[in-house]
Design a protein around this motif. Structure first.
Motif, PDB file in Angstrom:
ATOM      1  N   MET A  28      -9.336   1.633  24.525  1.00 36.92           N
ATOM      2  CA  MET A  28      -8.133   1.858  23.517  1.00 36.92           C
ATOM      3  C   MET A  28      -8.655   1.937  22.091  1.00 36.92           C
ATOM      4  SD  MET A  28      -4.888  -1.033  22.831  1.00 36.92           S
ATOM      5  CE  MET A  28      -4.628  -1.487  24.586  1.00 36.92           C
ATOM      6  N   ARG A  29      -7.927   2.637  21.349  1.00 38.29           N
ATOM      7  CA  ARG A  29      -8.392   2.828  20.188  1.00 38.29           C
ATOM      8  C   ARG A  29      -7.481   2.151  19.111  1.00 38.29           C
ATOM      9  NH1 ARG A  29      -8.167   8.920  17.672  1.00 38.29           N
ATOM     10  NH2 ARG A  29      -7.158   8.137  15.835  1.00 38.29           N
ATOM     11  N   THR A  30      -8.143   1.499  17.951  1.00 40.95           N
ATOM     12  CA  THR A  30      -7.403   0.609  17.194  1.00 40.95           C
ATOM     13  C   THR A  30      -7.115   1.639  15.915  1.00 40.95           C
ATOM     14  OG1 THR A  30      -8.666  -1.147  17.645  1.00 40.95           O
ATOM     15  CG2 THR A  30      -7.583  -1.373  15.690  1.00 40.95           C
ATOM     16  N   ARG A  31      -5.907   1.637  15.542  1.00 39.60           N
ATOM     17  CA  ARG A  31      -5.419   2.582  14.334  1.00 39.60           C
ATOM     18  C   ARG A  31      -5.140   1.423  13.224  1.00 39.60           C
ATOM     19  NH1 ARG A  31      -2.172   7.432  16.941  1.00 39.60           N
ATOM     20  NH2 ARG A  31      -3.395   7.378  18.775  1.00 39.60           N
ATOM     21  N   TYR A  32      -5.273   1.751  12.178  1.00 32.76           N
ATOM     22  CA  TYR A  32      -4.805   1.045  10.641  1.00 32.76           C
ATOM     23  C   TYR A  32      -4.047   1.675   9.940  1.00 32.76           C
ATOM     24  CZ  TYR A  32      -9.068  -1.863  12.201  1.00 32.76           C
ATOM     25  OH  TYR A  32      -9.679  -2.674  12.596  1.00 32.76           O
ATOM     26  N   ARG A  33      -3.311   0.841   9.298  1.00 35.89           N
ATOM     27  CA  ARG A  33      -2.084   1.573   8.144  1.00 35.89           C
ATOM     28  C   ARG A  33      -2.278   0.603   7.289  1.00 35.89           C
ATOM     29  NH1 ARG A  33       0.724   5.451  10.005  1.00 35.89           N
ATOM     30  NH2 ARG A  33       2.580   5.253   8.742  1.00 35.89           N
ATOM     31  N   VAL A  34      -2.147   1.266   6.040  1.00 32.69           N
ATOM     32  CA  VAL A  34      -2.156   0.709   4.668  1.00 32.69           C
ATOM     33  C   VAL A  34      -0.658   0.771   3.941  1.00 32.69           C
ATOM     34  CG1 VAL A  34      -2.781   2.759   3.465  1.00 32.69           C
ATOM     35  CG2 VAL A  34      -3.523   0.407   2.484  1.00 32.69           C
ATOM     36  N   SER A  35      -0.371  -0.207   3.344  1.00 28.15           N
ATOM     37  CA  SER A  35       0.967  -0.042   2.503  1.00 28.15           C
ATOM     38  C   SER A  35       0.549  -0.743   1.192  1.00 28.15           C
ATOM     39  CB  SER A  35       2.133  -0.748   3.206  1.00 28.15           C
ATOM     40  OG  SER A  35       1.654  -2.200   3.519  1.00 28.15           O
ATOM     41  N   VAL A  36       1.579  -0.360   0.239  1.00 24.68           N
ATOM     42  CA  VAL A  36       1.221  -0.834  -1.095  1.00 24.68           C
ATOM     43  C   VAL A  36       2.684  -1.659  -1.353  1.00 24.68           C
ATOM     44  CG1 VAL A  36       0.930  -0.298  -3.522  1.00 24.68           C
ATOM     45  CG2 VAL A  36      -0.492   0.694  -1.976  1.00 24.68           C
ATOM     46  N   ASP A  37       2.728  -2.695  -2.192  1.00 27.17           N
ATOM     47  CA  ASP A  37       3.885  -3.339  -2.670  1.00 27.17           C
ATOM     48  C   ASP A  37       4.243  -2.924  -4.020  1.00 27.17           C
ATOM     49  OD1 ASP A  37       5.900  -5.150  -3.890  1.00 27.17           O
ATOM     50  OD2 ASP A  37       5.077  -6.773  -2.876  1.00 27.17           O
ATOM     51  N   ASN A  38       4.880  -1.928  -4.193  1.00 19.52           N
ATOM     52  CA  ASN A  38       5.249  -1.297  -5.270  1.00 19.52           C
ATOM     53  C   ASN A  38       5.613  -2.169  -6.507  1.00 19.52           C
ATOM     54  OD1 ASN A  38       4.407   1.427  -4.999  1.00 19.52           O
ATOM     55  ND2 ASN A  38       6.351   1.367  -3.815  1.00 19.52           N
ATOM     56  N   ASP A  39       6.393  -3.519  -6.214  1.00 16.50           N
ATOM     57  CA  ASP A  39       6.722  -4.302  -7.061  1.00 16.50           C
ATOM     58  C   ASP A  39       5.682  -5.138  -7.713  1.00 16.50           C
ATOM     59  OD1 ASP A  39       9.488  -3.950  -6.694  1.00 16.50           O
ATOM     60  OD2 ASP A  39       9.638  -5.347  -5.164  1.00 16.50           O
ATOM     61  N   ARG A  40       4.399  -5.091  -6.916  1.00 13.14           N
ATOM     62  CA  ARG A  40       3.393  -6.007  -7.482  1.00 13.14           C
ATOM     63  C   ARG A  40       2.373  -5.175  -8.015  1.00 13.14           C
ATOM     64  NH1 ARG A  40       1.502 -10.693  -2.838  1.00 13.14           N
ATOM     65  NH2 ARG A  40       0.842 -11.476  -4.845  1.00 13.14           N
ATOM     66  N   CYS A  41       2.175  -3.832  -7.560  1.00 12.62           N
ATOM     67  CA  CYS A  41       1.397  -2.806  -8.136  1.00 12.62           C
ATOM     68  C   CYS A  41       1.495  -2.659  -9.519  1.00 12.62           C
ATOM     69  CB  CYS A  41       1.365  -1.562  -7.377  1.00 12.62           C
ATOM     70  SG  CYS A  41       0.192  -0.132  -7.755  1.00 12.62           S
ATOM     71  N   ARG A  42       0.388  -2.541 -10.098  1.00 17.11           N
ATOM     72  CA  ARG A  42       0.345  -2.409 -11.840  1.00 17.11           C
ATOM     73  C   ARG A  42      -0.435  -1.076 -12.176  1.00 17.11           C
ATOM     74  NH1 ARG A  42       4.303  -4.506 -11.394  1.00 17.11           N
ATOM     75  NH2 ARG A  42       4.663  -6.647 -11.758  1.00 17.11           N
ATOM     76  N   ARG A  43      -0.656  -0.241 -11.317  1.00 18.14           N
ATOM     77  CA  ARG A  43      -1.448   0.796 -11.374  1.00 18.14           C
ATOM     78  C   ARG A  43      -2.693   0.789 -12.213  1.00 18.14           C
ATOM     79  NH1 ARG A  43       3.455   0.305  -9.821  1.00 18.14           N
ATOM     80  NH2 ARG A  43       4.640   1.929  -8.754  1.00 18.14           N
ATOM     81  N   PHE A  44      -3.494  -0.052 -11.858  1.00 24.06           N
ATOM     82  CA  PHE A  44      -4.892  -0.196 -12.511  1.00 24.06           C
ATOM     83  C   PHE A  44      -5.560   0.971 -11.730  1.00 24.06           C
ATOM     84  CE2 PHE A  44      -3.607  -4.728 -12.842  1.00 24.06           C
ATOM     85  CZ  PHE A  44      -3.355  -4.713 -14.328  1.00 24.06           C
ATOM     86  N   GLY A  45      -5.621   1.445 -10.590  1.00 21.60           N
ATOM     87  CA  GLY A  45      -6.327   2.684 -10.412  1.00 21.60           C
ATOM     88  C   GLY A  45      -7.527   2.124  -9.406  1.00 21.60           C
ATOM     89  N   ILE A  46      -7.884   0.816  -9.458  1.00 25.80           N
ATOM     90  CA  ILE A  46      -9.106   0.254  -8.603  1.00 25.80           C
ATOM     91  C   ILE A  46      -8.971   1.012  -7.211  1.00 25.80           C
ATOM     92  CG2 ILE A  46     -10.170  -1.503  -7.824  1.00 25.80           C
ATOM     93  CD1 ILE A  46      -9.215  -3.209 -10.464  1.00 25.80           C
ATOM     94  N   CYS A  47      -7.828   1.158  -6.484  1.00 23.75           N
ATOM     95  CA  CYS A  47      -7.685   1.368  -5.128  1.00 23.75           C
ATOM     96  C   CYS A  47      -8.205   2.777  -5.289  1.00 23.75           C
ATOM     97  CB  CYS A  47      -6.578   1.425  -4.502  1.00 23.75           C
ATOM     98  SG  CYS A  47      -5.097   1.885  -5.804  1.00 23.75           S
ATOM     99  N   ALA A  48      -7.809   3.791  -5.954  1.00 24.43           N
ATOM    100  CA  ALA A  48      -8.167   5.272  -6.196  1.00 24.43           C
ATOM    101  C   ALA A  48      -9.693   5.293  -6.457  1.00 24.43           C
ATOM    102  CB  ALA A  48      -7.423   5.863  -7.218  1.00 24.43           C
ATOM    103  N   ASP A  49     -10.147   4.298  -7.225  1.00 25.79           N
ATOM    104  CA  ASP A  49     -11.753   4.447  -7.574  1.00 25.79           C
ATOM    105  C   ASP A  49     -12.509   3.962  -6.237  1.00 25.79           C
ATOM    106  OD1 ASP A  49     -11.573   4.957  -9.999  1.00 25.79           O
ATOM    107  OD2 ASP A  49     -11.603   2.992 -10.600  1.00 25.79           O
ATOM    108  N   GLU A  50     -11.900   3.064  -5.067  1.00 24.28           N
ATOM    109  CA  GLU A  50     -12.808   2.604  -4.035  1.00 24.28           C
ATOM    110  C   GLU A  50     -12.650   3.624  -2.791  1.00 24.28           C
ATOM    111  OE1 GLU A  50     -14.409   0.115  -3.664  1.00 24.28           O
ATOM    112  OE2 GLU A  50     -14.285  -0.977  -5.352  1.00 24.28           O
ATOM    113  N   ALA A  51     -11.227   4.040  -2.882  1.00 25.68           N
ATOM    114  CA  ALA A  51     -10.719   4.865  -1.640  1.00 25.68           C
ATOM    115  C   ALA A  51      -9.960   6.054  -2.234  1.00 25.68           C
ATOM    116  CB  ALA A  51      -9.998   4.210  -0.579  1.00 25.68           C
TER     117      ALA A  51
END
Length: 68
Positions: free
Chosen positions: A1-24
């Motif tokens: 069985m294959r494990t799948r992952y999903r990512v989500s972002v809480d837009n109320d908390r996100c301040r758009r620093f862009g660290i996620c874009a640097d990392e991934a």
């Protein structure tokens, strides 16, 4: 069985620093207008980068969910 992952972002908390874009950059990107776009389905080859983005988010806005 294959494990799948999903990512989500809480837009109320996100301040758009862009660290996620640097990392991934294959899943996250900041738009010219200051918004955040992301791909929710995580390819296996991007898992380590997404995990780094989750750990690095200063507002804890990113979550990663494992689905079987």
């Amino acid at each position: 069985m294959r494990t799948r992952y999903r990512v989500s972002v809480d837009n109320d908390r996100c301040r758009r620093f862009g660290i996620c874009a640097d990392e991934a950059a294959q899943l996250f990107r900041l738009t010219p207008s200051g918004g955040l776009r992301y791909q929710s389905a995580v390819p296996a080859e991007a898992l380590a980068a997404v995990q780094a983005a989750v750990r690095s988010c200063p507002t804890l806005a990113i979550s990663l969910e494992e689905r079987r």
